[in-house]
Design an enzyme around this catalytic site. Structure first.
Site, PDB file in Angstrom:
ATOM      1  N   ASP A 109      -6.079  -8.699   5.844  1.00  0.00           N
ATOM      2  CA  ASP A 109      -7.182  -9.219   6.639  1.00  0.00           C
ATOM      3  C   ASP A 109      -8.480  -8.708   6.018  1.00  0.00           C
ATOM      4  OD1 ASP A 109      -7.438  -6.574   7.456  1.00  0.00           O
ATOM      5  OD2 ASP A 109      -6.803  -6.937   9.518  1.00  0.00           O
ATOM      6  N   HIS A 141       0.846  -1.192   0.000  1.00  0.00           N
ATOM      7  CA  HIS A 141       0.000   0.000   0.000  1.00  0.00           C
ATOM      8  C   HIS A 141       0.886   1.249   0.000  1.00  0.00           C
ATOM      9  CE1 HIS A 141      -3.533   2.440   0.760  1.00  0.00           C
ATOM     10  NE2 HIS A 141      -2.845   3.070   1.693  1.00  0.00           N
TER      11      HIS A 141
END
Length: 197
Positions: free
Chosen positions: A147, A115
């Site tokens: 997740d 990210h």
């Protein structure tokens, strides 16, 4: 006995520059892995073309016509495709849909994302623009386990990139990408040591 290569499955939605960085690291010998399957939710994503050019099986993820949702039954199908290809580690590379339990349970602690911010700062889209708009002093990139949340999984490693005076979203993004392309293959190589022993 020669150690086998870590088998990677890559999911992406765009041009695939992070996948290219992985391929380059493999070619250079710094990453002991092979990409065995590339899947995209976008029919015209250049990541699919990159894969086909080097002979990697590539295919489309059917999201049932949803623009941003990733239906659970479709995630189960993707998980089966990845497992069927013998994938050890799933790498998200600019994949713009949230992954849920159907896929995560098939690859526990084996789905990674990169990210373009120093998480937990600036999750979500256009993180580099968020940083510039916010007047942040620094940004960077984060490799983390995936997740069920948006960019909320446990952080593995980060690289810092200063926000320079006069930076635009585009100039900052370019410098972050340089670090992404270095960091992602490094972390994957570390995972190879853990997963293959």
């Amino acid at each position: 006995m020669k150690q086998r290569k870590l088998k990677l499955g890559v999911l992406g939605s765009g041009s695939g520059t992070n996948m290219q960085a992985i391929l380059d690291a493999i070619e250079a010998g710094s990453l002991h892995a092979e990409i065995v399957l590339v899947l995209s939710d976008q029919e015209d994503a250049f990541i699919l073309e990159r894969a086909r050019r080097v002979g990697i099986p590539a295919g489309l993820i059917d999201c049932g016509g949803f623009r941003s949702k990733f239906p659970e039954e479709k995630q189960a199908i993707v998980a089966q495709r990845l497992l069927g290809a013998g994938v050890d580690l799933v790498c998200l590379a600019g994949f713009m849909r949230l992954v849920k339990a159907e896929l995560l349970n098939a690859f526990p602690q084996r789905v990674l994302n990169i990210h373009p911010s120093l998480l937990p700062a600036y999750p979500g889209l256009m993180a580099w623009k968020q940083a510039v708009d916010d007047g942040a002093a620094e940004s960077g990139c984060t490799v983390h386990y995936v997740d069920v949340g948006m960019d909320t999984g446990p952080i593995i490693q980060q690289a810092r990139v200063p926000v320079l005076e006069g930076d635009t979203a585009e100039t900052l993004h370019q410098r972050i990408q340089v670090q992404e392309h270095r960091l992602y293959p490094e972390v994957i190589q570390g995972m190879a040591s853990v997963l293959l022993g």
